[in-house]
Design an enzyme around this catalytic site. Structure first.
Site, PDB file in Angstrom:
ATOM      1  N   CYS A 174      79.366  36.590  64.553  1.00  0.00           N
ATOM      2  CA  CYS A 174      80.374  36.721  63.204  1.00  0.00           C
ATOM      3  C   CYS A 174      80.418  34.206  64.098  1.00  0.00           C
ATOM      4  O   CYS A 174      81.299  34.394  63.724  1.00  0.00           O
ATOM      5  CB  CYS A 174      80.947  37.149  62.832  1.00  0.00           C
ATOM      6  SG  CYS A 174      80.360  38.486  62.150  1.00  0.00           S
ATOM      7  N   LEU A 175      80.027  34.187  62.820  1.00  0.00           N
ATOM      8  CA  LEU A 175      80.245  32.373  63.053  1.00  0.00           C
ATOM      9  C   LEU A 175      80.590  31.222  61.897  1.00  0.00           C
ATOM     10  O   LEU A 175      78.940  31.796  61.107  1.00  0.00           O
ATOM     11  CB  LEU A 175      79.452  31.712  63.891  1.00  0.00           C
ATOM     12  CG  LEU A 175      80.259  31.320  65.383  1.00  0.00           C
ATOM     13  CD1 LEU A 175      78.877  30.962  66.819  1.00  0.00           C
ATOM     14  CD2 LEU A 175      81.447  31.210  65.684  1.00  0.00           C
TER      15      LEU A 175
END
Length: 442
Positions: free
Chosen positions: A93-94
Site C-alpha cells: 500500500c503506497l
C-alpha cells in the site's frame, strides 16, 4: 510493449545495479525485462535490520505513464504481514503505486521510477512500523505504547526467522528440524515462463555474502532478545490485524541461534569446497580455470610496477581458485608495520558467484568481522584486479562516510563512530593489531 518503455526499464535496472546503495538489488531474466525481481535489505536500527525482503515488479506497456504492479513475496507463504502497509497476501500500500490514497503530489508520475518505489517501500521499514497504520500515528497511551513494543518485537523475530534463516536454509539445502508451520511460498509461480525452467534465484549469492557480513549483528540481536522473551511466548495480536492478514507465532530465539550457527558452518564448508571444485576445473582444463590463472599472472605483474601499494600475491597449492594476499601496511598510517595475510576463495561459478574474502591474520577493523570476514564492494564484479583494489581500499580508508551497512565488527564500529576518546581507542587497537600481525602472520 514499446521500445521506449523497454529502454526506460533497462536503463533504470542498470543504474540501480551500478549504484552504490548496498541495500537495494534488482534482477530480471534476459528474455523479459518487464518482470523484475527486487531485494530490499532491512535498514539498520529497525526491527527489519539486515533482513532480506523480496518483491516482484511487473511493468505494462504504459510504463512510465503508469506505475508497475509491485508485490511482496517474502510473506511466509502468504501467512505473515510484515508491515501495516505490506500485507500477508503481498499487496504493497503506497500512494506512489496508486494502492493507497495520498496527498496531492504523492501520486505516481513518469518522473519517478523503480528506484524511487523501492526507496519508498524501504521507508516503511521504520523503527516503529506500528505508526504506519492509519489512525495509529498519534497513538500515545500506555496501551498503544505496549502494542508498539510488542509489534516491533515480533517483526524482529520473524525478520530473522523467515527473511534470513529460512531463506538461507533453503539456499543451502538445510532441512529444518520440524516441519514448517506453513508451506514455503514458491516465488517462481508468477515468474517462470514454462515448465522445466530452472528456479530464478538472482539474489542467492548476494544473501549468502551479506549473511557472512551481518552474522555478528544477527547473533547480537538474538542474544539481546532472548533476555526479553521466554521461549514459547506467543506473539501479541495488534488491533489492526485481521483474519488472514496477521503475524502469528511464538518466540523461539534459542532455536534461531542454533539454526544461525548451522548456516554459518554450512557456508564456511561451501567456501572451502570451492578449492576442491576448482582443482577439478584445472584438471579438466576448463575456461574459468585458465581465465583466473591469466588474471592472477597479470595482477602480479601489475603490482610489481606499482610502488604505491606493497603486497605479495600467490596461489595456495597452485590453485587459481584460492588466492593468498599478503598486505603490508603503509608507513605513517595506523597500519604501519602490519603484515596481514588474506585468503580469497573464488568460486568455479565466478563471476556469477563472487569471491569470499577472509583475514587469516587477526585485525581490529570496522570492515572486518571478528571471524575475519571482510566487507568490501568491487566496482567490476568480473575483474579480480577490481576485487583486489576494493579489498585494499576497504582496509586503508581512514575517513569513510558513515554507512552502517558496511560496519561488520560491532565493537570496532562503536569505537570508530563514537566520540574523540573512543576514536583514539579504536586507532590504538588497530595499531596494536598491526604490530601483532607480523608475529601472527607466520
Amino acid at each position: 510493449m514499446s521500445n521506449q518503455s523497454i529502454l526506460r526499464i533497462t536503463r533504470e535496472l542498470s543504474e540501480i545495479q551500478r549504484g552504490s546503495d548496498l541495500s537495494l538489488a534488482v534482477a530480471c531474466r534476459d528474455i523479459d525485462v518487464r518482470h523484475v525481481r527486487a531485494l530490499i535489505i532491512g535498514p539498520p536500527d529497525t526491527p527489519y535490520e539486515f533482513g532480506f525482503f523480496e518483491f516482484t515488479a511487473k511493468f505494462t506497456k504504459e510504463y512510465p505513464t503508469k506505475a508497475p504492479h509491485v508485490q511482496c513475496i517474502t510473506t511466509n507463504g502468504g501467512h505473515t504481514r510484515f508491515n501495516p502497509n505490506i500485507y500477508a497476501g503481498g499487496k504493497v500500500c503506497l500512494s506512489i503505486l496508486g494502492t493507497w490514497r495520498g496527498e496531492r503530489g504523492e501520486e505516481w508520475s513518469s518522473a519517478q521510477g523503480l528506484e524511487s518505489i523501492l526507496i519508498s517501500i524501504q521507508s516503511l521499514m521504520s523503527t516503529n512500523p506500528y505508526e504506519n497504520e492509519p489512525g495509529f500515528e498519534d497513538a500515545k497511551s500506555d496501551y498503544d505504547k505496549k502494542n508498539q513494543a510488542a509489534y516491533v518485537a515480533k517483526i524482529r523475530h520473524e525478520t530473522l526467522r523467515i527473511s534470513v534463516i529460512e531463506r538461507l536454509e533453503d539456499y543451502l539445502g538445510i532441512k529444518r528440524g520440524k516441519p514448517s508451520q506453513v508451506t514455503v511460498y514458491n516465488a517462481e509461480e508468477d515468474y517462470q515462463s514454462g515448465a522445466g525452467d530452472a528456479p530464478f534465484e538472482p539474489f542467492k549469492d548476494l544473501c549468502k555474502r551479506r549473511f557472512l557480513w551481518y552474522y555478528e549483528s544477527y547473533l547480537a540481536s538474538i542474544d539481546a532478545e532472548m533476555k526479553k522473551h521466554r521461549e514459547g511466548e506467543r506473539f501479541e495480536k495488534m488491533p489492526f490485524e485481521g483474519p488472514g492478514n496477521t503475524m502469528e507465532g511464538i518466540f523461539q530465539y534459542p532455536q534461531l541461534k542454533e539454526r544461525l550457527q548451522t548456516i554459518l558452518a554450512k557456508l564456511n564448508e561451501e567456501t572451502l569446497g570451492w578449492a576442491t571444485e576448482g582443482m577439478r576445473a584445472v584438471e579438466k582444463e576448463m575456461g574459468i580455470a585458465s581465465n583466473l590463472q591469466r588474471q592472477f599472472e597479470q595482477i602480479v605483474e601489475n603490482y610489481k610496477k606499482n610502488d604505491a601499494v606493497t603486497l605479495d600475491l600467490d596461489l595456495v597449492d597452485k590453485n587459481p581458485f584460492v588466492w593468498r594476499l599478503l598486505f603490508f601496511g603503509r608507513p605513517m598510517t595506523h597500519l604501519d608495520g602490519g603484515m596481514f595475510r588474506i585468503i580469497i576463495h573464488v568460486s568455479p561459478k565466478f563471476p556469477d558467484v563472487l569471491p569470499r574474502v577472509k583475514f587469516d591474520t587477526p585485525i581490529f577493523h570496522h570492515r572486518v568481522s571478528p571471524d575475519g570476514v571482510l566487507c568490501y564492494n568491487a566496482t567490476r564484479k568480473d575483474d579480480m584486479r577490481s576485487h583486489i583494489e576494493a579489498i585494499i581500499e576497504a582496509i586503508e580508508e581512514e575517513s569513510p562516510a558513515y554507512d552502517p551497512r558496511t560496519l561488520v565488527n560491532l565493537e570496532a564500529a562503536k569505537l570508530f563512530w563514537g566520540g574523540p576518546d573512543q576514536k583514539k581507542l579504536y586507532n590504538r587497537r588497530l595499531r596494536r593489531s598491526a604490530q601483532d600481525s607480523a608475529e601472527n602472520c607466520f
